[in-house]
Write a protein that holds these residues in place. Structure first.
Motif, short mmCIF file in Angstrom:
data_model
loop_
_atom_site.label_atom_id
_atom_site.label_comp_id
_atom_site.label_asym_id
_atom_site.label_seq_id
_atom_site.Cartn_x
_atom_site.Cartn_y
_atom_site.Cartn_z
N ASP A 175 0.84 -1.20 0.00
CA ASP A 175 0.00 0.00 0.00
C ASP A 175 0.87 1.24 0.00
O ASP A 175 2.04 1.19 0.41
N ASP A 176 0.30 2.34 -0.45
CA ASP A 176 1.04 3.61 -0.46
C ASP A 176 1.40 4.01 0.97
O ASP A 176 0.68 3.68 1.93
N THR A 177 2.48 4.75 1.12
CA THR A 177 2.93 5.12 2.46
C THR A 177 1.98 6.08 3.16
O THR A 177 1.98 6.13 4.39
N ARG A 178 1.17 6.81 2.43
CA ARG A 178 0.14 7.64 3.08
C ARG A 178 -0.81 6.73 3.88
O ARG A 178 -1.15 7.01 5.02
N VAL A 179 -1.22 5.64 3.29
CA VAL A 179 -2.11 4.68 3.94
C VAL A 179 -1.40 4.02 5.12
O VAL A 179 -1.98 3.87 6.20
N LEU A 180 -0.14 3.64 4.91
CA LEU A 180 0.62 3.00 5.98
C LEU A 180 0.78 3.93 7.17
O LEU A 180 0.67 3.49 8.32
N ALA A 181 1.02 5.20 6.91
CA ALA A 181 1.18 6.18 8.00
C ALA A 181 -0.10 6.28 8.82
O ALA A 181 -0.05 6.35 10.06
N GLU A 182 -1.22 6.28 8.14
CA GLU A 182 -2.51 6.34 8.85
C GLU A 182 -2.73 5.08 9.68
O GLU A 182 -3.18 5.15 10.82
N ARG A 183 -2.43 3.93 9.10
CA ARG A 183 -2.60 2.67 9.83
C ARG A 183 -1.65 2.60 11.02
O ARG A 183 -2.00 2.05 12.07
N ALA A 184 -0.45 3.13 10.87
CA ALA A 184 0.54 3.10 11.96
C ALA A 184 0.08 3.90 13.17
O ALA A 184 0.43 3.55 14.30
N LYS A 185 -0.70 4.94 12.94
CA LYS A 185 -1.22 5.74 14.06
C LYS A 185 -2.08 4.89 14.99
O LYS A 185 -2.07 5.10 16.20
N GLY A 186 -2.81 3.95 14.42
CA GLY A 186 -3.70 3.12 15.22
C GLY A 186 -3.06 1.87 15.79
O GLY A 186 -3.67 1.19 16.63
N ASN A 187 -1.87 1.54 15.36
CA ASN A 187 -1.22 0.32 15.81
C ASN A 187 0.30 0.52 15.83
O ASN A 187 1.05 -0.16 15.12
N PRO A 188 0.78 1.48 16.64
CA PRO A 188 2.20 1.84 16.60
C PRO A 188 3.14 0.69 16.98
O PRO A 188 4.23 0.59 16.41
N ALA A 189 2.74 -0.17 17.89
CA ALA A 189 3.63 -1.27 18.30
C ALA A 189 3.89 -2.21 17.13
O ALA A 189 5.02 -2.63 16.89
N PHE A 190 2.85 -2.53 16.37
CA PHE A 190 3.02 -3.41 15.22
C PHE A 190 3.94 -2.78 14.19
O PHE A 190 4.88 -3.43 13.70
N PHE A 191 3.70 -1.53 13.85
CA PHE A 191 4.49 -0.89 12.81
C PHE A 191 5.92 -0.62 13.26
O PHE A 191 6.84 -0.65 12.44
#
Length: 142
Positions: free
Chosen positions: A67-83
């Motif tokens: 996925d594009d990094t814009r999407v990854l950045a948004e997903r990382a906000k909700g699951n920082p430990a995983f990312f």
């Protein structure tokens, strides 16, 4: 279909032209094929030392996560430990900022472009301009 050298060079050239039209800060642009191999790269005069590494991390992150990094950045906000774990697992070869955009054709991922040097939004806009110039319609590619 695979990513051609001509297409990769067009992406780089058009992305940099877009950056200059916006008076963006100096950029580094890299285009990777689907296997993560560099197809084309440019670093503008004045781009800071780490810009190439950041651009590559954006492109590799997009490829590796699909996925594009814009999407990854948004997903990382909700699951920082995983990312954070992903970043460690891939040796830091991922960046969570807009500017890493997948190259798709007919729904297939054939590569990614990564850009670093200005804001994430500007980097991403320049990447999209490069893709459009090379004939990749990102709106209908998924």
């Amino acid at each position: 279909m695979s990513l051609t050298l001509n297409a990769a060079q067009t992406i780089v050239t058009a992305a940099l032209a877009e950056a200059r039209s916006r008076s963006a800060r100096p950029l580094a642009v890299i285009v990777l094929d689907a296997g993560g191999h560099p197809a084309a790269f440019a670093r503008e005069d004045g781009a800071s030392l780490f810009r190439h590494d950041i651009a590559r991390a954006k492109a590799m992150g997009a490829l590796g996560m699909g996925d594009d990094t814009r999407v990854l950045a948004e997903r990382a906000k909700g699951n920082p430990a995983f990312f954070q774990s992903v970043s460690v697992a891939v040796g830091g070869n991922i960046a969570f900022s807009p500017g890493g955009v997948l190259i798709r054709t007919g729904g297939a991922i054939i590569g990614a472009v990564g850009i670093s040097g200005d804001t994430g939004e500007c980097d991403e806009d320049c990447a999209l301009a490069g893709l459009k110039a090379a004939g990749f319609d990102q709106e209908n590619a998924k």
